[in-house]
Design a protein around this motif. Structure first.
Motif, mmCIF file in Angstrom:
data_model
loop_
_atom_site.group_PDB
_atom_site.id
_atom_site.type_symbol
_atom_site.label_atom_id
_atom_site.label_comp_id
_atom_site.label_asym_id
_atom_site.label_seq_id
_atom_site.Cartn_x
_atom_site.Cartn_y
_atom_site.Cartn_z
ATOM 1 N N ASP A 55 -1.454 5.233 -3.630
ATOM 2 C CA ASP A 55 -2.445 5.744 -2.676
ATOM 3 C C ASP A 55 -2.472 7.272 -2.669
ATOM 4 O OD1 ASP A 55 -3.074 3.151 -1.965
ATOM 5 O OD2 ASP A 55 -1.732 3.124 -0.219
ATOM 6 N N SER A 60 -4.722 2.639 -6.699
ATOM 7 C CA SER A 60 -4.171 2.000 -7.895
ATOM 8 C C SER A 60 -5.154 1.977 -9.062
ATOM 9 C CB SER A 60 -3.718 0.576 -7.565
ATOM 10 O OG SER A 60 -4.807 -0.198 -7.094
ATOM 11 N N GLU A 61 -6.469 2.080 -8.784
ATOM 12 C CA GLU A 61 -7.468 2.045 -9.855
ATOM 13 C C GLU A 61 -7.920 3.436 -10.288
ATOM 14 O OE1 GLU A 61 -10.655 -0.523 -8.725
ATOM 15 O OE2 GLU A 61 -9.402 -2.317 -8.692
ATOM 16 N N GLN A 62 -7.350 4.462 -9.702
ATOM 17 C CA GLN A 62 -7.681 5.834 -10.073
ATOM 18 C C GLN A 62 -7.122 6.150 -11.456
ATOM 19 O OE1 GLN A 62 -9.382 8.458 -8.298
ATOM 20 N NE2 GLN A 62 -9.211 9.420 -10.300
ATOM 21 N N VAL A 63 -7.976 6.600 -12.370
ATOM 22 C CA VAL A 63 -7.507 6.980 -13.701
ATOM 23 C C VAL A 63 -6.814 8.335 -13.617
ATOM 24 C CG1 VAL A 63 -8.180 7.515 -16.073
ATOM 25 C CG2 VAL A 63 -9.304 5.637 -14.836
ATOM 26 N N ASP A 147 -4.196 6.298 -17.857
ATOM 27 C CA ASP A 147 -4.475 4.932 -17.414
ATOM 28 C C ASP A 147 -4.680 4.959 -15.908
ATOM 29 O OD1 ASP A 147 -4.777 2.177 -17.304
ATOM 30 O OD2 ASP A 147 -3.009 1.769 -18.537
ATOM 31 N N MET A 148 -4.938 3.792 -15.330
ATOM 32 C CA MET A 148 -5.014 3.681 -13.886
ATOM 33 C C MET A 148 -3.612 3.809 -13.299
ATOM 34 S SD MET A 148 -7.916 0.740 -13.201
ATOM 35 C CE MET A 148 -7.073 -0.497 -14.199
ATOM 36 N N GLY A 150 -2.055 2.256 -10.923
ATOM 37 C CA GLY A 150 -1.341 1.010 -10.702
ATOM 38 C C GLY A 150 -0.623 0.509 -11.942
ATOM 39 N N PRO A 151 -1.321 0.350 -13.072
ATOM 40 C CA PRO A 151 -0.650 -0.096 -14.301
ATOM 41 C C PRO A 151 0.445 0.851 -14.779
ATOM 42 C CG PRO A 151 -3.009 -0.442 -14.485
ATOM 43 C CD PRO A 151 -2.786 0.335 -13.214
#
Length: 206
Positions: A55, A60-63, A147-148, A150-151
């Motif tokens: 956050d 989590s989807e933020q590159v 990458d994002m 989260g990953p």
């Protein structure tokens, strides 16, 4: 009571000093590397639950661009330097005078430069923490990825097993011609490592 909740104001001040000294050392190292002045603001230091890490960098989807390394020694853990893409491009342009592509692509040289910046930051902060705690801690060879968020965090989890449930966040701000470029440096110790760090600072007793 959980060690995270027993963390005292004095020890928090020590960690803030760790961040301040680490930032100063990192700025000096970067200045020598780039042969130009590099200014960094006094960093903001805080403790937060692991689940809030993504956050803090936009979700989590933020590159993002992330430099990842493993901390080895008496208080092992994981370290990440995470910077959003727009800030990464400006950092490359302003600090390294690179003419960066405005798209999401990065050359091998650009990724290598970002990896080295993250490596210098990580080494400076870790060295300061080791000096204060008198614990032996050394960084592994870093890796860099786009990458994002989260990953990227999940990758660290999968590589080295269960992470601790708390993270030390040092918000790192580069200053260039009055413009601020912000990155996030996270130290996520293994489950038992925070206790060792707390003990070394006098928060907990054996």
């Amino acid at each position: 009571m959980d060690a995270f909740n027993r963390f005292k104001a004095f020890e928090m001040d020590v960690l803030k000093e760790v961040g301040n000294i680490g930032a100063g050392n990192a700025a000096t190292a970067l200045s020598r590397l780039l042969d130009k002045p590099v200014d960094m603001a006094v960093p903001k230091v805080s403790l937060l639950p692991f689940e809030e890490v993504a956050d803090r960098v936009g979700g989590s989807e933020q590159v993002v661009i992330a430099v990842y390394l493993r901390v080895e020694g008496e208080a092992p853990g994981n370290m990440f330097f995470i910077i959003q893409e727009d800030a990464a491009k400006r950092l490359l342009g302003q600090l390294l005078s690179l003419d960066c592509d405005s798209t999401g692509s990065y050359s091998e040289m650009e990724m290598s430069a970002l990896c080295e910046i993250g490596n210098i930051l990580a080494g400076s902060y870790l060295s300061s923490l080791a000096d204060f705690t008198h614990l032996s801690m050394a960084p592994s060879v870093p890796s860099v990825a786009r990458d994002m968020a989260g990953p990227i965090l999940t990758y660290g989890l999968m590589q080295y097993g269960e992470m601790g449930d708390s993270a030390l966040l040092i918000e790192t701000t580069f200053l260039e011609d009055r413009e601020e470029l912000e990155g996030h440096f996270f130290l996520i110790p293994d489950p038992d490592s925070f206790t060792k760090i707390f003990q070394s600072l006098g928060v907990l007793t054996e």
